[in-house]
Every structure is written in structure tokens, then in C-alpha cells.
Motif scaffolding. Structure first.
Motif, short mmCIF file in Angstrom:
data_model
loop_
_atom_site.label_atom_id
_atom_site.label_comp_id
_atom_site.label_asym_id
_atom_site.label_seq_id
_atom_site.Cartn_x
_atom_site.Cartn_y
_atom_site.Cartn_z
N ILE A 299 -36.68 58.52 18.25
CA ILE A 299 -37.94 58.31 17.54
C ILE A 299 -37.72 57.42 16.32
O ILE A 299 -38.50 56.49 16.06
CB ILE A 299 -38.54 59.67 17.12
N ALA A 300 -36.66 57.67 15.56
CA ALA A 300 -36.39 56.86 14.38
C ALA A 300 -36.14 55.41 14.74
O ALA A 300 -36.65 54.49 14.08
CB ALA A 300 -35.19 57.44 13.62
N VAL A 301 -35.37 55.16 15.79
CA VAL A 301 -35.08 53.79 16.20
C VAL A 301 -36.34 53.08 16.66
O VAL A 301 -36.58 51.91 16.31
CB VAL A 301 -34.01 53.80 17.32
N VAL A 302 -37.17 53.77 17.45
CA VAL A 302 -38.42 53.15 17.95
C VAL A 302 -39.35 52.80 16.79
O VAL A 302 -39.92 51.70 16.73
CB VAL A 302 -39.11 54.09 18.95
N LEU A 303 -39.52 53.72 15.85
CA LEU A 303 -40.40 53.45 14.71
C LEU A 303 -39.89 52.29 13.86
O LEU A 303 -40.67 51.41 13.45
CB LEU A 303 -40.54 54.71 13.86
N LEU A 304 -38.61 52.26 13.58
CA LEU A 304 -38.05 51.18 12.78
C LEU A 304 -38.16 49.84 13.50
O LEU A 304 -38.47 48.81 12.89
CB LEU A 304 -36.58 51.49 12.45
N THR A 305 -37.96 49.86 14.82
CA THR A 305 -38.05 48.61 15.59
C THR A 305 -39.48 48.08 15.63
O THR A 305 -39.74 46.90 15.39
CB THR A 305 -37.54 48.84 17.01
N LEU A 306 -40.44 48.95 15.93
CA LEU A 306 -41.84 48.53 15.97
C LEU A 306 -42.33 48.08 14.60
O LEU A 306 -43.08 47.11 14.46
CB LEU A 306 -42.71 49.67 16.50
#
Length: 350
Positions: A299-306
Motif C-alpha cells: 500500500i505504501a509503495v502504491v500510494l507513493l508511486t501514484l
């Protein structure tokens, strides 16, 4: 039933640790006893595989000068033989612990019960430790029809903590905090067994409470218990000690470190001995594995990427939209970056 005799010897400190663990570990715990094959009847040692699944009674041999022989026998606990293997001149028995011998059921007649049990053991004049002058022995016999068993831990300890060889020990069991004084429970939920090692899978970043009830032998001195684990895996707070009617309560708080990868470490719970290289209490040595929170990391990686992707959009990219999408998407991207950073630093290793 298989009768398993054990004792305490000064030059064999593990003997004492093992009988203390038998007295105090939670049901289902695996423990191993090793015997020289000459102290096991021929028909049992010739076919170790036949012992698997058989019910056993673990008996403590108290070294005293009794008219009937060298030892007084105290039934301790029921068990099931899960494995039996021959190695060199030894046989190793892997035992799954069951119920405790219920000394409370006999009231004030405990000594009479011990005397009758003594008669039951010594009735076989050629196959018991007194005859062999050895306090560690295995034999097969009928079940003793007067035996009673229960999950009650304190009655057994009240009796066994006053016998010779164990009266200088501290006995403890892990307890359920809302049912304190009940039967022992595992250190952490859902124990597993790997090659006869007790294993626990703990959550990375998780917090766990461990409550212990301690009871002292007749000649034991007070010492605080300790719970030891590698600092890179978890930190331990405690013990927080308080008095209870049946002994002392000691609480520990185990805070697991945050980790991206699965990590392992041994965790030990014991009361430090009065002398080095001895055992003055049971000792729980278990393997703990930290399970990383992979979902939180994703979740953290997806949010930071988006968030970074949306913030990178230029006015030319969004010029064909009627609304002020630049401001809206940049604000949305900023929120995602903030939320992803919060999740990452709050729940994952920094």
C-alpha cells in the motif's frame, strides 16, 4: 502404559531442567528424554517404532532413604510418545505433554496415595529403579487404577516443590491474564513444532504481553524471571512483578521490531540460577520468526508511486480538460504522498 522414570543428578544439570519443564510447560509441548538402552527392557528397545502413539506416565524419583528402597516415586504427568529413535547406545523418546497428576483430588490423603503408588512400582522386583539402584528407567506396565489427572497446574507444583531435589527450584507457567491461576498456556498464540523446536510466528511491529505465575520451592530463594531475545528482533519491557495469593505474577511486554524481511531468533524465558551451569527453574527456549507486513508495504509503495506520478503531470498534459485538473490532481498527488509517507514511516522500518 509406558512408565518413564527420571531424577535429578548433580553432574547432569539437564536432568533437572527437563523434569522442571515437564512440571510447568503447557499441554502439547514436545520434550525429549534420552536413556541408555540397558535401562530399557529388551522388548521395548528392539522395536522403537512400536512405541509411537503409546501413552506414558512421567515419574520423578526422589532420592530418600525409605524402607522399600532408594527412591520415593512421584507421578507427575501424562504424555504421549510421538517418536522413539535409537542412537548408538541410547534411545531418545520424544514426548507430547498432556495432563498433570491431580494431587488435589486426594485431599489430605496424598501421602497414602504416594505409599500406594510406591507399592505399585516396587511390586515388580526385577524391573524398577530401586532394584537397579538407578533413578532413570523405562518400563511397560498396566495403568495404575488409582491415578487421576487434570489440567490443574498449581496442585502438582504445591506437592512436587517440597520433594528432595526440586525444593530449591522456582516453578513458573505462562498464564491467561483473565484466567490467572489456570492451566499453563503457550508463550504466544498458535505454536508450531519444527524438528522438536517450539516455533512462533509473530507480526513485524506487533506488541505481545506475556504473564507468568511463579511458585517457590520450600528452600528456593527469590529471583526475578527474565525474558531474553535478540535486540535486533524485539525489545522486552519487564518484568513487572506483583504478589498473588498463590505466588507472584510477572508481566513482560514484547515489542517486535519492524522489518521488511522475515527474521528469526531464539527467545528464552527462565529464572536465573543461583549458580552458573545449573538450572533453578524451567527454561522455555523457543524459536520466533518475524512475519513482515507485506500488505502494508504494498500500500505504501502504491500510494507513493501514484502520488509522484500525478504530481509530475504538466499543464500541457491536462490542457484539454475543462476543469482546473492541474490543481485537483496535484492536490490528490500531494495527499497520496503524505498518506504513503505516513504509512511507510509509521508501520514499516524507517
Amino acid at each position: 502404559m509406558i512408565l518413564i522414570f527420571t531424577s535429578v543428578r548433580d553432574n547432569r544439570p539437564l536432568y533437572k531442567r527437563d523434569i522442571l519443564n515437564v512440571c510447568c510447560e503447557s499441554p502439547g509441548t514436545q520434550i525429549q528424554f534420552a536413556y541408555r538402552t540397558k535401562w530399557i527392557p529388551q522388548h521395548l528397545r528392539s522395536s522403537p517404532a512400536a512405541l509411537r502413539g503409546k501413552e506414558a506416565l512421567i515419574i520423578y524419583c526422589e532420592r530418600t532413604k525409605q524402607p522399600t528402597g532408594y527412591f520415593t516415586f512421584h507421578p507427575v504427568r501424562r504424555a504421549v510418545i510421538s517418536e522413539a529413535t535409537g542412537e548408538f547406545d541410547f534411545m531418545t523418546l520424544s514426548l507430547q505433554l498432556g495432563e498433570f497428576f491431580d494431587y488435589a483430588a486426594y485431599g489430605d490423603d496424598v501421602q497414602d496415595v504416594i505409599d500406594r503408588f510406591q507399592t505399585f512400582i516396587t511390586a515388580n522386583k526385577t524391573d524398577h529403579p530401586n532394584h537397579a539402584a538407578k533413578p532413570r528407567f523405562v518400563r511397560e506396565d498396566d495403568s495404575w487404577n488409582e491415578a487421576g489427572f487434570s489440567e490443574g497446574w498449581a496442585p502438582l507444583v504445591t506437592h512436587i516443590s517440597n520433594v528432595e531435589g526440586l525444593h530449591d527450584a522456582v516453578f513458573f507457567s505462562v498464564q491467561q491474564r483473565d484466567k490467572f491461576g489456570g492451566p499453563p498456556i503457550p508463550l504466544f498464540p498458535n505454536p508450531g513444532n519444527e524438528q522438536n523446536r517450539t516455533t512462533y510466528l509473530l507480526k513485524s511491529g506487533g506488541t505481545y504481553d506475556v504473564s507468568v505465575l511463579l511458585m517457590w520451592g520450600g528452600r528456593a530463594s527469590y529471583r526475578d524471571p527474565e525474558l531474553i531475545v535478540k535486540e535486533s528482533v524485539a525489545s522486552v519491557s519487564g518484568p513487572f512483578v506483583r504478589q498473588r495469593s498463590g505466588g507472584f505474577q510477572a508481566d513482560f511486554v514484547v515489542q517486535c521490531k519492524r522489518s521488511f524481511d522475515e527474521e528469526s531468533s531464539m527467545l528464552s524465558l527462565r529464572v536465573p540460577p543461583a549458580e552458573p551451569n545449573t538450572f533453578g527453574s524451567p527454561r522455555a527456549d523457543v524459536l520466533i520468526k518475524l512475519s513482515p507486513r507485506k500488505g502494508t508495504l504494498l500500500i505504501a509503495v502504491v500510494l507513493l508511486t501514484l502520488g509522484a506520478f500525478l504530481l509530475s503531470w504538466t499543464p500541457e498534459t491536462l490542457a484539454h480538460f475543462r476543469l482546473d485538473w492541474i490543481a485537483v490532481l496535484k492536490l490528490l498527488g500531494l495527499m497520496m504522498l503524505a498518506l504513503g509517507s505516513y504509512v511507510g514511516f509509521r508501520k514499516l522500518p524507517s
